[in-house]
Design an enzyme around this catalytic site. Sequence first.
Site, PDB file in Angstrom:
ATOM      1  N   SER A 137       0.854  -1.181   0.000  1.00  0.00           N
ATOM      2  CA  SER A 137       0.000   0.000   0.000  1.00  0.00           C
ATOM      3  C   SER A 137       0.891   1.232   0.000  1.00  0.00           C
ATOM      4  O   SER A 137       1.998   1.212   0.548  1.00  0.00           O
ATOM      5  CB  SER A 137      -0.899   0.022   1.241  1.00  0.00           C
ATOM      6  OG  SER A 137      -1.567   1.271   1.372  1.00  0.00           O
ATOM      7  N   TYR A 150      -2.527  -0.055  10.314  1.00  0.00           N
ATOM      8  CA  TYR A 150      -2.464  -0.570   8.952  1.00  0.00           C
ATOM      9  C   TYR A 150      -1.181  -0.124   8.265  1.00  0.00           C
ATOM     10  O   TYR A 150      -0.474  -0.922   7.620  1.00  0.00           O
ATOM     11  CB  TYR A 150      -3.688  -0.084   8.173  1.00  0.00           C
ATOM     12  CG  TYR A 150      -3.737  -0.540   6.730  1.00  0.00           C
ATOM     13  CD1 TYR A 150      -4.084  -1.849   6.417  1.00  0.00           C
ATOM     14  CD2 TYR A 150      -3.455   0.343   5.696  1.00  0.00           C
ATOM     15  CE1 TYR A 150      -4.140  -2.269   5.093  1.00  0.00           C
ATOM     16  CE2 TYR A 150      -3.513  -0.066   4.381  1.00  0.00           C
ATOM     17  CZ  TYR A 150      -3.856  -1.369   4.088  1.00  0.00           C
ATOM     18  OH  TYR A 150      -3.901  -1.781   2.763  1.00  0.00           O
TER      19      TYR A 150
END
Length: 283
Positions: A137, A150
């Site tokens: 990501s 995250y």
Amino acid sequence: MTTVLITGTSSGIGLATAVTAARAGLTVVATMRDPGRDGDLRAAADRAGVTLDVRRLDVTDPASARACVEGVRETYGGLDALVNNAGVSNFDPTMEMSTPEALRANFEVNFFGVIEVSRVAMPLLRAAGGRLVTVGSVHGVVGQPFNEAYAAAKAAVEGFMESLAPVAAAHGVRVSVVVPGFVSDTRFGIFPDINRKTIRAASGPYAPAFDAYLDWVCGPGWEGAGQTSWQVADVIVDALTAPDPPFRIPTGPWASRYVAGKLADPDGSAVQAMARTWLGATP
């Protein structure tokens, strides 16, 4: 024919990658924690006219990972590629709301699960001279407010894979991390109003900062960042089939610019070339 195992295929990027890889002629083992949730995947496969081998794999359960990989070896004689896609998100001010248990659960899926599946698959990937592709990501490169757990897990995955890549390459396995930005058609890209109200109410002193951040996310901050899971899937399948994929692969121009703002080596080629010399490779 290349056999690829993909985790987290019940929806989103995993579903799209499984179907796209099958359309490209790969033999796809599409895994998920609960095979009873395979309805959307099978419907998409039917529409595309492809066949998938759907199996159970819970990335947080080492026994499940071993059983799945061994089953693939028994059925197909080996494994040519692994796509680590399974993941979970959380969206809250970690210092105010998240419990230690929630943080550990996030890492169990997003980091430890990735490492465990990769570990048990690696002997087969070495034998095949295969590919290990992990969905990262942009948050793993540029830390994101209110996405601390995250972002930390994705940064840990990227650090692990960057360290592993030159060692794996010395044994014939190419390692890549695909780096999406904002994926508009998955639950990772949905910020329902009820979440905003609930999170703001629990944010304590961070509430004004949370409001400003979400205004940016839902406004001009992510302008141009949006992609569909199918567009990301195309990039993943390219990483599986390209002769010489780079280590870090942003999924589009926006993601490339975003990570380049922090990295002087956006695709990781310079770092990988340097690291391979540490293992005896010729510069």
